[in-house]
Design a protein around this motif. Structure first.
Motif, PDB file in Angstrom:
ATOM      1  N   LEU A 161       0.822  -1.214   0.000  1.00  0.00           N
ATOM      2  CA  LEU A 161       0.000   0.000   0.000  1.00  0.00           C
ATOM      3  C   LEU A 161       0.857   1.265   0.000  1.00  0.00           C
ATOM      4  CD1 LEU A 161      -2.807  -1.063   2.489  1.00  0.00           C
ATOM      5  CD2 LEU A 161      -2.995  -0.790   0.018  1.00  0.00           C
ATOM      6  N   ALA A 162       1.939   1.252   0.789  1.00  0.00           N
ATOM      7  CA  ALA A 162       2.825   2.424   0.842  1.00  0.00           C
ATOM      8  C   ALA A 162       3.525   2.652  -0.495  1.00  0.00           C
ATOM      9  CB  ALA A 162       3.849   2.249   1.954  1.00  0.00           C
ATOM     10  N   VAL A 163       4.003   1.584  -1.111  1.00  0.00           N
ATOM     11  CA  VAL A 163       4.673   1.716  -2.410  1.00  0.00           C
ATOM     12  C   VAL A 163       3.667   2.161  -3.471  1.00  0.00           C
ATOM     13  CG1 VAL A 163       5.841   0.410  -4.231  1.00  0.00           C
ATOM     14  CG2 VAL A 163       6.529   0.113  -1.861  1.00  0.00           C
ATOM     15  N   GLY A 164       2.435   1.655  -3.400  1.00  0.00           N
ATOM     16  CA  GLY A 164       1.402   2.098  -4.333  1.00  0.00           C
ATOM     17  C   GLY A 164       1.121   3.590  -4.201  1.00  0.00           C
ATOM     18  N   CYS A 165       1.086   4.074  -2.966  1.00  0.00           N
ATOM     19  CA  CYS A 165       0.886   5.524  -2.745  1.00  0.00           C
ATOM     20  C   CYS A 165       2.059   6.327  -3.307  1.00  0.00           C
ATOM     21  CB  CYS A 165       0.710   5.811  -1.261  1.00  0.00           C
ATOM     22  SG  CYS A 165      -0.852   5.220  -0.589  1.00  0.00           S
ATOM     23  N   LEU A 166       3.278   5.825  -3.115  1.00  0.00           N
ATOM     24  CA  LEU A 166       4.446   6.519  -3.677  1.00  0.00           C
ATOM     25  C   LEU A 166       4.400   6.530  -5.205  1.00  0.00           C
ATOM     26  CD1 LEU A 166       7.333   5.276  -1.365  1.00  0.00           C
ATOM     27  CD2 LEU A 166       6.365   7.573  -1.487  1.00  0.00           C
ATOM     28  N   MET A 167       3.932   5.436  -5.792  1.00  0.00           N
ATOM     29  CA  MET A 167       3.810   5.398  -7.252  1.00  0.00           C
ATOM     30  C   MET A 167       2.791   6.417  -7.749  1.00  0.00           C
ATOM     31  SD  MET A 167       3.983   1.291  -7.921  1.00  0.00           S
ATOM     32  CE  MET A 167       3.543   1.379  -9.633  1.00  0.00           C
ATOM     33  N   ILE A 168       1.694   6.560  -7.029  1.00  0.00           N
ATOM     34  CA  ILE A 168       0.687   7.548  -7.403  1.00  0.00           C
ATOM     35  C   ILE A 168       1.250   8.955  -7.274  1.00  0.00           C
ATOM     36  CG2 ILE A 168      -1.526   8.550  -6.692  1.00  0.00           C
ATOM     37  CD1 ILE A 168      -2.422   5.686  -5.998  1.00  0.00           C
ATOM     38  N   ILE A 169       2.031   9.198  -6.226  1.00  0.00           N
ATOM     39  CA  ILE A 169       2.640  10.522  -6.043  1.00  0.00           C
ATOM     40  C   ILE A 169       3.602  10.838  -7.182  1.00  0.00           C
ATOM     41  CG2 ILE A 169       4.247  11.815  -4.578  1.00  0.00           C
ATOM     42  CD1 ILE A 169       2.862  10.442  -2.166  1.00  0.00           C
ATOM     43  N   VAL A 170       4.456   9.880  -7.553  1.00  0.00           N
ATOM     44  CA  VAL A 170       5.408  10.100  -8.647  1.00  0.00           C
ATOM     45  C   VAL A 170       4.655  10.336  -9.954  1.00  0.00           C
ATOM     46  CG1 VAL A 170       7.187   8.972 -10.045  1.00  0.00           C
ATOM     47  CG2 VAL A 170       7.299   8.834  -7.571  1.00  0.00           C
ATOM     48  N   GLN A 171       3.606   9.574 -10.182  1.00  0.00           N
ATOM     49  CA  GLN A 171       2.826   9.739 -11.406  1.00  0.00           C
ATOM     50  C   GLN A 171       2.114  11.088 -11.447  1.00  0.00           C
ATOM     51  OE1 GLN A 171      -0.142   6.711 -11.978  1.00  0.00           O
ATOM     52  NE2 GLN A 171       0.346   6.592 -14.155  1.00  0.00           N
ATOM     53  N   THR A 172       1.618  11.543 -10.303  1.00  0.00           N
ATOM     54  CA  THR A 172       0.951  12.839 -10.243  1.00  0.00           C
ATOM     55  C   THR A 172       1.935  13.977 -10.498  1.00  0.00           C
ATOM     56  OG1 THR A 172      -0.621  11.939  -8.645  1.00  0.00           O
ATOM     57  CG2 THR A 172      -0.477  14.336  -8.800  1.00  0.00           C
ATOM     58  N   ILE A 173       3.114  13.866  -9.906  1.00  0.00           N
ATOM     59  CA  ILE A 173       4.147  14.887 -10.140  1.00  0.00           C
ATOM     60  C   ILE A 173       4.512  14.928 -11.627  1.00  0.00           C
ATOM     61  CG2 ILE A 173       6.562  15.477  -9.688  1.00  0.00           C
ATOM     62  CD1 ILE A 173       6.118  14.440  -6.823  1.00  0.00           C
ATOM     63  N   ALA A 174       4.688  13.750 -12.217  1.00  0.00           N
ATOM     64  CA  ALA A 174       5.036  13.701 -13.644  1.00  0.00           C
ATOM     65  C   ALA A 174       3.923  14.299 -14.498  1.00  0.00           C
ATOM     66  CB  ALA A 174       5.316  12.261 -14.057  1.00  0.00           C
ATOM     67  N   ASN A 175       2.683  14.020 -14.163  1.00  0.00           N
ATOM     68  CA  ASN A 175       1.565  14.572 -14.948  1.00  0.00           C
ATOM     69  C   ASN A 175       1.485  16.079 -14.813  1.00  0.00           C
ATOM     70  OD1 ASN A 175       0.800  12.110 -15.957  1.00  0.00           O
ATOM     71  ND2 ASN A 175      -0.728  11.733 -14.376  1.00  0.00           N
ATOM     72  N   HIS A 176       1.752  16.612 -13.629  1.00  0.00           N
ATOM     73  CA  HIS A 176       1.719  18.066 -13.444  1.00  0.00           C
ATOM     74  C   HIS A 176       2.852  18.752 -14.187  1.00  0.00           C
ATOM     75  CE1 HIS A 176      -1.659  18.643 -10.807  1.00  0.00           C
ATOM     76  NE2 HIS A 176      -1.238  17.692  -9.997  1.00  0.00           N
ATOM     77  N   LEU A 177       3.964  18.042 -14.368  1.00  0.00           N
ATOM     78  CA  LEU A 177       5.077  18.615 -15.132  1.00  0.00           C
ATOM     79  C   LEU A 177       4.913  18.407 -16.631  1.00  0.00           C
ATOM     80  CD1 LEU A 177       8.088  17.650 -12.852  1.00  0.00           C
ATOM     81  CD2 LEU A 177       7.041  19.895 -13.118  1.00  0.00           C
ATOM     82  N   GLY A 178       3.881  17.661 -17.014  1.00  0.00           N
ATOM     83  CA  GLY A 178       3.627  17.440 -18.446  1.00  0.00           C
ATOM     84  C   GLY A 178       4.297  16.219 -19.007  1.00  0.00           C
ATOM     85  N   PHE A 179       4.726  15.283 -18.155  1.00  0.00           N
ATOM     86  CA  PHE A 179       5.380  14.065 -18.623  1.00  0.00           C
ATOM     87  C   PHE A 179       4.428  12.891 -18.493  1.00  0.00           C
ATOM     88  CE2 PHE A 179       9.076  16.384 -16.634  1.00  0.00           C
ATOM     89  CZ  PHE A 179       9.509  16.917 -17.834  1.00  0.00           C
TER      90      PHE A 179
END
Length: 99
Positions: A79-97
């Motif tokens: 669950l913790a790693v899944g949350c970290l993956m969502i955070i990384v994906q959200t950051i990438a989406n906000h940066l346009g990647f």
């Protein structure tokens, strides 16, 4: 900007690999795999230090049953790693990647 995209993708895929290792380790622990197997040893070496840390912080995660003890710490780590993956994906989406 390409360096940031590469770092985000590497981070995301390393987290994904670690989640798969946690899932496989959990399944192998339920099946009762031979710990002298090199693959099982590698997965245990990779996942047991964080699992031990979680068990030290939350000792109620080891559940006793009629057949022995079940360690629920890999579920917490998944669950913790899944949350970290969502955070990384959200950051990438906000940066346009795209990750």
């Amino acid at each position: 900007m390409i360096l940031i995209e590469i770092l985000l993708k590497i981070t995301y895929y390393l987290l994904y690999f670690y989640m798969l290792c946690l899932i496989i380790t959990g399944i192998l622990s339920l099946v009762g795999a031979n710990p002298s197997n090199p693959l099982v040893g590698f997965l245990n070496a990779l996942t047991s230090p964080p699992c031990r840390y979680v068990v030290r912080k939350f000792p109620k995660l080891i559940v006793r049953s009629q057949h022995g003890f079940y360690d629920l710490s890999p579920i917490v780590l998944i669950l913790a790693v899944g949350c970290l993956m969502i955070i990384v994906q959200t950051i990438a989406n906000h940066l346009g990647f795209f990750v």
